[in-house]
Motif scaffolding. Structure first.
Motif, PDB file in Angstrom:
ATOM      1  N   LYS A  56     -19.961  18.313  22.140  1.00 57.33           N
ATOM      2  CA  LYS A  56     -20.983  17.273  22.226  1.00 57.33           C
ATOM      3  C   LYS A  56     -22.134  17.674  23.160  1.00 57.33           C
ATOM      4  CE  LYS A  56     -17.833  13.367  21.415  1.00 57.33           C
ATOM      5  NZ  LYS A  56     -18.603  12.720  20.311  1.00 57.33           N
ATOM      6  N   ARG A  57     -22.257  18.975  23.441  1.00 53.50           N
ATOM      7  CA  ARG A  57     -23.230  19.437  24.432  1.00 53.50           C
ATOM      8  C   ARG A  57     -24.646  18.956  24.119  1.00 53.50           C
ATOM      9  NH1 ARG A  57     -26.237  24.218  24.830  1.00 53.50           N
ATOM     10  NH2 ARG A  57     -25.170  25.062  22.995  1.00 53.50           N
ATOM     11  N   LYS A  58     -25.066  19.032  22.889  1.00 57.95           N
ATOM     12  CA  LYS A  58     -26.418  18.605  22.518  1.00 57.95           C
ATOM     13  C   LYS A  58     -26.634  17.128  22.845  1.00 57.95           C
ATOM     14  CE  LYS A  58     -27.781  22.536  20.706  1.00 57.95           C
ATOM     15  NZ  LYS A  58     -28.871  23.328  21.325  1.00 57.95           N
ATOM     16  N   GLU A  59     -25.596  16.354  22.573  1.00 59.92           N
ATOM     17  CA  GLU A  59     -25.683  14.918  22.832  1.00 59.92           C
ATOM     18  C   GLU A  59     -25.818  14.642  24.333  1.00 59.92           C
ATOM     19  OE1 GLU A  59     -22.966  10.886  22.099  1.00 59.92           O
ATOM     20  OE2 GLU A  59     -22.478  12.769  21.053  1.00 59.92           O
ATOM     21  N   LEU A  60     -25.049  15.366  25.137  1.00 62.72           N
ATOM     22  CA  LEU A  60     -25.127  15.188  26.582  1.00 62.72           C
ATOM     23  C   LEU A  60     -26.470  15.661  27.126  1.00 62.72           C
ATOM     24  CD1 LEU A  60     -21.977  14.924  26.138  1.00 62.72           C
ATOM     25  CD2 LEU A  60     -21.731  15.929  28.399  1.00 62.72           C
ATOM     26  N   GLU A  61     -26.978  16.772  26.584  1.00 57.65           N
ATOM     27  CA  GLU A  61     -28.234  17.317  27.086  1.00 57.65           C
ATOM     28  C   GLU A  61     -29.426  16.411  26.791  1.00 57.65           C
ATOM     29  OE1 GLU A  61     -28.231  21.148  25.259  1.00 57.65           O
ATOM     30  OE2 GLU A  61     -27.270  22.129  26.970  1.00 57.65           O
ATOM     31  N   LYS A  62     -29.321  15.572  25.779  1.00 59.66           N
ATOM     32  CA  LYS A  62     -30.411  14.641  25.478  1.00 59.66           C
ATOM     33  C   LYS A  62     -30.656  13.653  26.612  1.00 59.66           C
ATOM     34  CE  LYS A  62     -29.976  14.680  20.418  1.00 59.66           C
ATOM     35  NZ  LYS A  62     -29.629  13.870  19.207  1.00 59.66           N
ATOM     36  N   SER A  77     -33.704  13.994  29.182  1.00 57.11           N
ATOM     37  CA  SER A  77     -35.069  13.572  28.860  1.00 57.11           C
ATOM     38  C   SER A  77     -35.144  12.104  28.437  1.00 57.11           C
ATOM     39  CB  SER A  77     -35.643  14.456  27.742  1.00 57.11           C
ATOM     40  OG  SER A  77     -34.816  14.405  26.583  1.00 57.11           O
ATOM     41  N   ASP A  78     -34.034  11.394  28.654  1.00 57.27           N
ATOM     42  CA  ASP A  78     -33.968   9.979  28.275  1.00 57.27           C
ATOM     43  C   ASP A  78     -34.253   9.120  29.506  1.00 57.27           C
ATOM     44  OD1 ASP A  78     -33.349   7.419  27.438  1.00 57.27           O
ATOM     45  OD2 ASP A  78     -31.556   8.017  26.333  1.00 57.27           O
ATOM     46  N   ASP A  79     -35.327   8.340  29.453  1.00 56.35           N
ATOM     47  CA  ASP A  79     -35.719   7.513  30.594  1.00 56.35           C
ATOM     48  C   ASP A  79     -34.710   6.408  30.911  1.00 56.35           C
ATOM     49  OD1 ASP A  79     -37.990   8.993  30.921  1.00 56.35           O
ATOM     50  OD2 ASP A  79     -39.271   7.646  29.753  1.00 56.35           O
ATOM     51  N   ASN A  80     -33.830   6.119  29.980  1.00 56.99           N
ATOM     52  CA  ASN A  80     -32.810   5.093  30.236  1.00 56.99           C
ATOM     53  C   ASN A  80     -31.698   5.601  31.161  1.00 56.99           C
ATOM     54  OD1 ASN A  80     -33.941   3.027  28.594  1.00 56.99           O
ATOM     55  ND2 ASN A  80     -33.195   4.104  26.771  1.00 56.99           N
ATOM     56  N   TRP A  81     -31.682   6.901  31.375  1.00 55.19           N
ATOM     57  CA  TRP A  81     -30.667   7.498  32.247  1.00 55.19           C
ATOM     58  C   TRP A  81     -31.291   7.782  33.613  1.00 55.19           C
ATOM     59  CZ3 TRP A  81     -25.498   9.113  31.157  1.00 55.19           C
ATOM     60  CH2 TRP A  81     -25.042   8.715  29.900  1.00 55.19           C
ATOM     61  N   ILE A  82     -30.736   7.150  34.639  1.00 56.82           N
ATOM     62  CA  ILE A  82     -31.250   7.342  35.990  1.00 56.82           C
ATOM     63  C   ILE A  82     -30.743   8.673  36.557  1.00 56.82           C
ATOM     64  CG2 ILE A  82     -31.384   4.860  36.409  1.00 56.82           C
ATOM     65  CD1 ILE A  82     -28.837   5.094  38.092  1.00 56.82           C
ATOM     66  N   PRO A  83     -31.387   9.211  37.595  1.00 56.24           N
ATOM     67  CA  PRO A  83     -30.983  10.522  38.144  1.00 56.24           C
ATOM     68  C   PRO A  83     -29.508  10.620  38.516  1.00 56.24           C
ATOM     69  CG  PRO A  83     -33.114   9.898  39.018  1.00 56.24           C
ATOM     70  CD  PRO A  83     -32.631   8.724  38.222  1.00 56.24           C
ATOM     71  N   ASP A  84     -28.930   9.572  39.101  1.00 52.90           N
ATOM     72  CA  ASP A  84     -27.518   9.633  39.493  1.00 52.90           C
ATOM     73  C   ASP A  84     -26.611   9.865  38.293  1.00 52.90           C
ATOM     74  OD1 ASP A  84     -27.891   9.355  42.186  1.00 52.90           O
ATOM     75  OD2 ASP A  84     -27.566   7.191  42.225  1.00 52.90           O
TER      76      ASP A  84
END
Length: 374
Positions: free
Chosen positions: A305-311, A314-321
């Motif tokens: 699922k590496r591609k899915e995790l790497e997305k 660049s997804d603004d819904n995911w915070i840095p933590d």
């Protein structure tokens, strides 16, 4: 006619030269603690400050010293676990009592405000505490948790539903701070997801979760433990998972991250099933829910699922933590699956982290050695 001269001594006081002179005996201040003498009072004061300081009296409960003057106590405490250091005299609500009586008064209180004053007679040093004691009633805890799980099982978490939870639990006075902690956590979930008609920002949500953690850490219920550990996971404060055995999935996820930093620590195997909060759903934000799912996968499945995790990077819904946790999962999985080059590429993003940098650097060096050998 002659002149009459008076004697010289009639007009001058005696010089005392004819008297016996006794030199004054010098006085040297002495330290009452060690007997050392000093040339003056200032030197003695400095010595006393450096070598024999007047110790501040302090209150300790369960081995923890109370530093701040105001405290809220939400757990039942045994009198034997309440101690006072450097204390000669005690007062409770203005009444002078012995240390033993003061310990008993604090331990016996359930819903009460107590003012404590401690004095170290040597140096007249005092410390005061204001204790807001609110020991929750067992039935109140049961009723609040019942309504909490009714809210979470409904599946539609909104500002209105949280406010309704607060309203229906208002009558349970002994657990007001428990309700506040649970409510703040729920507001934090909405803020992180930016849903449920919340006006809070993601930064506000992080602050709410931190406040919820502080409030809920005063309690020792299965639900409070799961929520506080969920908040720890959000904040990347991982542990060995042993404190949250009543939520097996969360425990295993926490331990997975913990093992990476403590590979030599001998940790017991966590149980797959247990009674408690496991059968009931604690509301989670979308990213935390996804992270728990990915963290329970094998390394091979994570790599698939590496591609899915790497997305997520660049997804603004995911915070840095949360992106940080994804990065760790990828580095660990790629390393376990022998993907040395890809592992090194991801590890470079972590190499300067104060806590994870050493681990990341060790994996980067594996890639460097293999290149040299080739």
């Amino acid at each position: 006619m002659g002149f009459w001269h008076t004697g010289y001594l009639e007009f001058h006081e005696s010089t005392g030269l004819s008297d016996i002179y006794i030199a004054p005996i010098p006085f040297f201040p002495r330290c009452q603690k060690c007997g050392q003498e000093f040339p003056d009072v200032d030197a003695l004061a400095l010595h006393r400050f450096e070598k024999h300081p007047y110790l501040q009296p302090a209150l300790l409960i369960d081995g923890v010293e109370f530093v701040a003057t105001r405290h809220t106590i939400s757990k039942q405490i045994e009198a034997k676990n309440i101690r006072f250091t450097n204390t000669s005299t005690c007062w409770v609500n203005g009444e002078q009592v012995t240390a033993a009586v003061l310990s008993q008064r604090i331990a016996a209180a359930r819903q009460k405000f107590i003012s404590v004053r401690l004095r170290n007679d040597e140096g007249a040093v005092e410390t005061s505490y204001d204790l807001d004691i609110g020991i929750p009633e067992k039935n109140d805890i049961i009723e609040v948790e019942k309504r909490f799980f009714e809210l979470s099982s409904a599946g539609n978490l909104t500002v209105i539903s949280i406010n309704n939870f607060i309203q229906v639990t208002r009558e349970f006075l002994s657990v007001r701070s428990y309700v506040d902690g649970l409510s703040m956590y729920l507001y934090g979930v909405l803020a992180k997801d930016q849903r449920g008609k919340t006006s809070l920002t993601r930064e506000d949500g992080r602050a709410r979760m931190t406040s919820a953690q502080q409030l809920l850490s005063r309690f020792n219920t299965p639900l409070s433990v799961v929520v506080t550990q969920t908040i720890n996971f959000n904040l990347n404060a991982f542990n060995d998972g042993l404190s949250v055995k009543n939520s097996p999935q969360l425990a295993r996820v926490m331990q997975r991250f913990w093992r990476l930093l403590h590979p030599l620590e001998n940790l017991p195997v966590l149980p797959d099933e247990t009674e408690g909060v496991r059968s009931k759903q604690v509301p989670l934000d979308v990213c935390t829910n996804q992270l728990l799912e990915w963290s329970l996968l094998s390394s091979s499945s994570v790599v698939e699922k590496r591609k899915e995790l790497e997305k997520t990077f660049s997804d603004d819904n995911w915070i840095p933590d949360d992106r940080f946790k994804v990065q760790i999962l990828l580095v660990d999985a790629l390393n376990n699956e022998g993907e040395v080059k890809k592992c090194s590429d991801h590890a470079r993003r972590l190499r300067h982290h104060p806590q994870w940098g050493k681990w990341a650097e060790s994996l980067i060096q594996i890639d460097k050695r293999e290149r040299i050998e080739q």
